[in-house]
Design an enzyme around this catalytic site. Structure first.
Site, PDB file in Angstrom:
ATOM      1  N   HIS A  12      13.830 -36.496   5.494  1.00 51.48           N
ATOM      2  CA  HIS A  12      13.098 -36.141   6.700  1.00 51.48           C
ATOM      3  C   HIS A  12      14.056 -35.432   7.647  1.00 51.48           C
ATOM      4  CE1 HIS A  12      14.430 -39.799   9.168  1.00 51.48           C
ATOM      5  NE2 HIS A  12      14.938 -39.971   7.987  1.00 51.48           N
ATOM      6  N   ARG A 528      15.458 -44.289  31.075  1.00 54.14           N
ATOM      7  CA  ARG A 528      16.296 -43.629  30.060  1.00 54.14           C
ATOM      8  C   ARG A 528      16.877 -42.373  30.709  1.00 54.14           C
ATOM      9  NH1 ARG A 528      14.151 -40.367  25.879  1.00 54.14           N
ATOM     10  NH2 ARG A 528      12.085 -41.122  26.432  1.00 54.14           N
TER      11      ARG A 528
END
Lengths: 615, 73
Positions: A12, A528
């Site tokens: 991936h 974040r």
């Protein structure tokens, strides 16, 4: 001059990265060009872009380095089936044809794909090399870091055999110290809970992390008693009788269901308090393992600095704790910590281990990543040509005007697509391909989640803050240019007397106004954080500064420029398409400003949402 | 056959069923017996139980060399 290309592919997040004499020239993920999320196909487009960015052809490249050893990986697969047979026949019947039809021939396939870049002339092909998966991760973290010497910790699902590995970097060498092997994997344990709570494996892990603050870690002891035995040094072993990923087509099994009292949550069904508590529990376990490992590595290596890579290194809540509570003076994390970044690591291994190249750390640079702005960029002429071809209505402003106009629109709580300069390498949008908004708005989070990103309402947004102002708003005493550390909003910016009903649980907790920047404050007051400085992204820095002049707030909401399931936009055309499909109010591409109200009607033959599989 | 619109998908379906059957036979008649013997002889099982007597679950890392860069294993 020595050019080396690193590639990751066939699992991936395919990607390519190009080094010139050990310095990064370009890096990009294939998904951005192919518009297929987590695209695993050979990164033809990414390689083509890297070569164009350097102004060379493959003839001038001395080596292409693949990020792992495919036959060793196949050996692990085979050994797993031998260990479990006759269980696992469905998985075997599903996996083996793929390996027999192509993956076992990876070397031949890569050569064939590369031949297209050298007009079919075998003799013009560069040397083809293969690193180990964790070696690629470790190299991506250490060689790109600012440290002359450091310990390195790699944590991911699995490569060949290693799932956790510890390295020592010194000058231009990187030496493996010890490791933990498949099937005992912190990445796969986290993915098992991702699956069990109804999210997509290898994609929804960050959703689980975002869900954790809504829950209580009431399952922590259960996890530590039954699922995983963690030693004092942070090494661990898992009880595989609860998991199905060894030989099955799912991550967990009926015994796991019995342990937690229910089957997995069906994808897209309502999220209950139970999933939130599970998320909180596995998050705490993950953080404690990472901290224990860090303390062990520090004690054993006596190094001041730590570098981190591998998919688990994208767990920015754990990273935040590592910074605050860990033993290292400084921690540096590869911004493309997942498999895409392993392409860069593979190229570094080629340069240092094969060509014996030196490692040069630029004296004034924060690291070798150039802010992670390593992807394509478009000139004003190219932008205008694209917008004209699309029939878009736009005005072109000078830089001062575009900054002040955009800041004013943000103050008015407009949501803006912001497309500037080189595209980011890695999973985070860092102000080059971003959707931005006003963090002071009480409604911004729900508007952005549901009307623009078309995604789950619980998910938080990240703040981009001027680096020199970060400590006024967040309890963070380091820079976080890659949005890889979570930190609490400072007490001074919190609104504690907000009438919050403390008996509320789960998503209902979103209703309370928690701080002066509610759009980027999670329910546990965390955020974040991305710190922005003038050197790494001058235009974004200027925009936030303009916004601060108007509002007193040196922060913007920053989320990736895409909708759910779509790769982040790469080109102006992608940006315009996303702008027109969503409820974005304005689009800024370079110095071109587009107002949604002035655009011609957007027509598409098919329902565009079918284009993207839900992540 | 070439003009029949369903021909490729039918051929693909037959191929898939055939392949699955071959894989099942291989698994039960080759992988399973080899696996059973290997498990009896193996000193190092892939799925060991928790071990309270160990102080660490770590394994040594393999030394790296430039020669290994040419190998896919």
């Amino acid at each position: 001059m020595t050019y080396v290309i690193g590639i990751s592919a066939l699992y991936h997040d395919s990607a390519a990265a190009l080094l010139k004499d050990g310095q990064i020239v370009a890096a990009a993920q294939e998904e951005r060009f192919s518009r297929k999320r987590h695209d695993s196909r050979f990164p033809n487009n990414a390689i083509k872009y890297c070569l164009e960015a350097a102004g060379i052809t493959l003839h001038e490249v001395r080596a292409v380095v693949f990020y792992e050893k495919p036959i060793a990986k196949f050996g692990r697969l085979l050994r797993t089936y031998l260990a479990y047979a006759p269980i696992g026949v469905e998985s075997f019947a599903s996996a083996m044809p793929r390996w027999l039809a192509g993956k076992l021939q990876t070397k031949r396939m890569i050569r064939k794909k590369l031949l297209a870049f050298v007009d079919g002339h075998e003799r013009d092909l560069p040397e083809l090399l293969f690193t180990e998966h964790h070696q690629s991760h470790a190299a991506s973290a250490y060689y790109a870091s600012p440290f002359k010497q450091a310990a390195v910790l790699c944590l991911d699902g699995v490569g060949e055999w290693a799932t956790t590995s510890v390295w020592l970097g010194s000058g231009s060498t990187l030496e493996p110290l010890w490791q933990m092997n498949f099937p005992h994997s912190l990445g796969l344990l986290y993915s098992a809970f991702t699956y069990y709570t109804g999210f997509k494996v290898d994609s929804g892990e960050y959703k689980l992390m975002g869900l954790a603050p809504y829950g209580r870690p009431i399952y922590k002891e259960k996890i530590l008693t039954h699922l995983i035995d963690v030693k004092e040094d942070g090494t661990f072993r898992m009880d595989m009788s609860y998991f199905n990923y060894m030989t099955g087509l799912t991550m967990t099994n009926a015994k796991f269901d019995d342990l937690f009292g229910a089957p997995p949550r069906p994808p897209e069904s309502p999220i209950s308090q139970r999933e939130m508590d599970l998320a909180a529990s596995i998050q705490v376990v993950t953080e404690e393992i990472v901290l224990r490992l860090a303390r062990t590595i520090h004690r054993e290596t006596n190094e001041k600095y730590l570098c981190l890579a591998g998919g688990v290194a994208l767990n920015c809540v754990a990273n935040g704790r590592l910074c605050r509570e860990g033993p290292f003076s400084d921690v540096w994390i590869q911004p493309a910590a997942g498999d895409a970044g392993a392409a860069l690591g593979a190229a570094y291994v080629g340069w240092h281990d094969y060509f014996g190249g030196d490692r040069e750390i630029a004296p004034n640079a924060r690291d070798a990543m150039q802010g992670s702005y390593l992807g394509p960029e478009y000139s004003e002429a190219q932008v205008k040509a694209t917008l004209d071809a699309l029939g878009a209505a736009y005005v072109t402003l000078d830089e001062d005007q575009i900054m002040s106009e955009t800041a004013t629109l943000l103050e008015q709580e407009k949501v803006i697509g912001w497309f500037q300069g080189r595209m980011e390498f890695g999973p985070r949008a860092l102000g080059a391909r971003s959707i931005i908004g006003n963090p002071q708005s009480a409604t911004m989070q729900s508007v952005m989640n549901q009307k623009i990103k078309f995604r789950e309402s619980f998910r938080p947004f990240a703040p981009s803050v001027l680096a020199e102002k970060v400590s006024q708003w967040f309890d963070l005493d380091t820079v976080s240019p890659y949005m890889l550390f979570v930190a609490p909003v400072t007490k001074g910016q919190r609104q504690t007397d907000n009438g919050e009903d403390h008996s509320l649980l789960g998503i209902d907790r979103l209703k309370a106004l928690r701080s002066n920047i509610p759009a980027v404050t999670h329910v546990d007051y965390s955020a974040r954080v991305q710190t922005v400085d003038e050197n790494s992204n001058q235009r974004y820095y200027r925009l936030i500064s303009e916004f601060e002049k108007l509002t007193g707030c040196p922060i913007l909401v920053n989320t990736s420029f895409n909708v759910r399931g779509e790769p982040i936009v790469e080109s102006p055309e992608d940006a315009y398409r996303c702008f027109m499909r969503t409820n974005l109010d304005f689009l800024v591409v370079g110095n071109c400003l587009l107002d949604k109200r002035n655009q011609p009607a957007w027509k598409e033959a098919a329902n565009w949402r079918n284009e993207f599989a839900l992540d | 056959m070439a003009d029949h619109p369903q021909a490729p998908s039918r051929a693909k379906q037959i191929g898939t069923v055939f392949l699955k059957t071959v894989m099942h036979i291989t698994y039960y008649f080759l992988v399973t017996p080899v696996g059973l013997v290997a498990r009896v002889l193996s000193q190092e099982p892939l799925n060991p139980k928790f071990d309270e007597t160990l102080s660490s679950y770590r394994s040594p890392s393999r030394k790296l060399s430039m020669e290994r860069l040419f190998k896919t294993y």
